[in-house]
Scaffold this active site. Structure first.
Site, PDB file in Angstrom:
ATOM      1  CG  HIS A   1       1.693 -29.711 -14.806  1.00  0.00           C
ATOM      2  ND1 HIS A   1       1.860 -28.349 -14.708  1.00  0.00           N
ATOM      3  CD2 HIS A   1       1.938 -30.011 -16.111  1.00  0.00           C
ATOM      4  CE1 HIS A   1       2.196 -27.847 -15.892  1.00  0.00           C
ATOM      5  NE2 HIS A   1       2.238 -28.839 -16.765  1.00  0.00           N
TER       6      HIS A   1
ATOM      7  CG  ASP B   1       3.568 -26.737 -11.672  1.00  0.00           C
ATOM      8  OD1 ASP B   1       3.025 -27.759 -12.151  1.00  0.00           O
ATOM      9  OD2 ASP B   1       4.767 -26.465 -11.862  1.00  0.00           O
TER      10      ASP B   1
ATOM     11  CD  GLU C   1       5.504 -30.407 -16.332  1.00  0.00           C
ATOM     12  OE1 GLU C   1       5.885 -30.979 -17.367  1.00  0.00           O
ATOM     13  OE2 GLU C   1       5.361 -29.165 -16.262  1.00  0.00           O
TER      14      GLU C   1
END
Length: 408
Positions: free
Chosen positions: A78, A80, A173
């Site tokens: 992910h 983020d 996420e």
């Protein structure tokens, strides 16, 4: 190892903090910047079927270089970083040949100390990448992103035998939304691995069952001097609710396979109070029992209130323990363990006291255990990663691809 550190430092320089309570996905513009950069790099690397969805899921395929009935496998990370701590203007420090003792984080008083983080004793002689004490680092999960990108370059550049390799990079996420918009069918892998774990050797296929509990308390405010029999203090009701929650079943008092109740936030006035809990347990029956417990507490505290005053409780399941799905496909874990052993790593099977995209994906038909990244102390200023750990993660990804090609 083929620009691994360079990639990582570039990725963490971008602010990709996700934001909770936002309806759009991705929740922040910064995530789009990294996703577009990765898309460009995948194109330059020569991958095919590259797509970036309107919900910020980036997918690509490295075609097989051997013939045969080889299952397509995937690797996922992910983009983020956690909203729990600042991810803006990340300034990494590189500590080569760590010799022990405290590491100064920036120019202030912050240190990374083996007294607080004993794992440092095991990392002597390694290259540590730390924060400057003002932000998180973003190894969760940009270490995973850099490792997947580097593994692709290694597989492609060294003509290592492999089947079809699918990769995906997801947004949000950290706020539990990224996997909800993941198109498993379009991804096209028979199984996958998230690269989102911690120290070298970690292989995780068990995670919490998770739920959020939001409690709305409506009271009645009058002048304190004339309040007898009339005032209903929402804050007092909130205090009574929390007093009923088992004090020895909190995050700070549990470990391993023990579940917990966690009061994550509380705000209010006499008139109105709001409480937000999260509930976690590995065992599904215990998980359901914890939810019932919260309902019973709310009912008990709210008993006998004036009709205009009330306690409203909303429980929403977040994700479930992927163990029940992954154990149906034991070869997925067998291959990962063998890959680690082939790279001189002792596999360490441990439960995730949290969740990953893989937990949700496993229940969407894509079994997806979690591989280590080499990072530690996520979501805060003491976060760090070792370059050697990242290199090991790349080796394991490459070896998994090799071993899968031999499974035909």
């Amino acid at each position: 190892m083929d620009k691994l550190l360079e990639r990582f430092l570039h990725y963490v320089s971008l602010d990709t903090q996700s934001k909770s309570g936002v309806r759009q996905v991705p929740s922040t513009e910064g995530q789009w910047k990294l996703l577009r950069l990765l898309k460009q790099q995948l194109e330059e690397m020569g991958l095919v079927n590259i797509t970036l969805s309107e919900k910020g899921t980036l997918m690509a395929t490295l075609p097989a270089n051997v013939e045969g009935d080889i299952p397509a496998i995937g690797f996922i990370s992910h983009v983020d970083t956690s909203p729990d701590f600042s991810g803006k203007n990340v300034t990494p420090q590189i500590v080569e040949n760590y010799r022990g003792g405290d590491i100064a984080l920036g120019i202030g008083d912050e240190v990374l100390s083996p007294v607080m983080f004993p794992v440092l004793h095991q990392l002597l002689g390694q290259t540590l990448i730390t924060t400057d004490g003002k932000t998180l680092l973003g190894a969760d999960d940009k270490a995973g992103v850099a490792e997947i990108m580097t593994a692709l370059a290694v597989l492609k550049g060294n003509n290592i035998p492999h089947g079809e390799i699918k990769v995906a990079f997801t947004p949000d996420e950290e706020v539990g939304k990224g996997a909800k918009h993941f198109d498993v069918e379009a991804f096209g892998a028979q199984w996958a691995y998230t690269v989102d774990g911690g120290g070298v050797g970690e292989l995780e296929f068990e995670n919490f069952n998770a739920a959020s509990v939001n409690i709305k308390i409506v009271g009645n405010n009058v002048h304190p001097g004339t309040a007898k029999g009339v005032m209903v203090n929402a804050l007092s009701l909130a205090a009574r609710i929390h007093a009923e929650v088992p004090v020895d079943e909190a995050p700070e008092t549990t470990e391993g396979y023990e579940g917990f109740y966690h009061l994550a936030s509380m705000k209010g006035t006499v008139d109105r109070a709001d409480m937000h809990y999260i509930i976690r347990d590995f065992d599904r029956k215990q998980f359901e029992a914890r939810k019932r417990k919260m309902m019973e507490i709310a009912k008990k505290v709210g008993k006998g209130l004036h009709p205009d005053c009330y306690i409203e409780l909303v429980i929403e399941d977040s994700y479930y323990n992927m163990r029940e799905k992954v154990v149906e496909h034991p070869h997925i874990l067998d291959i990962a363990q063998q890959a680690m052993r082939d790279c001189d790593i002792t596999p360490e099977m441990k439960p995730i006291r949290g969740g990953t995209d893989g937990a949700q994906l496993s229940f969407m038909g894509l079994p997806c255990p979690n591989l280590f990244t080499g990072g530690y102390n996520y979501h805060g200023k003491h976060e760090f990663v070792t370059l050697e750990g990242m290199e090991k993660a790349v080796q394991v990804i490459v070896r998994i691809a090799e071993l899968t090609a031999k499974q035909q």
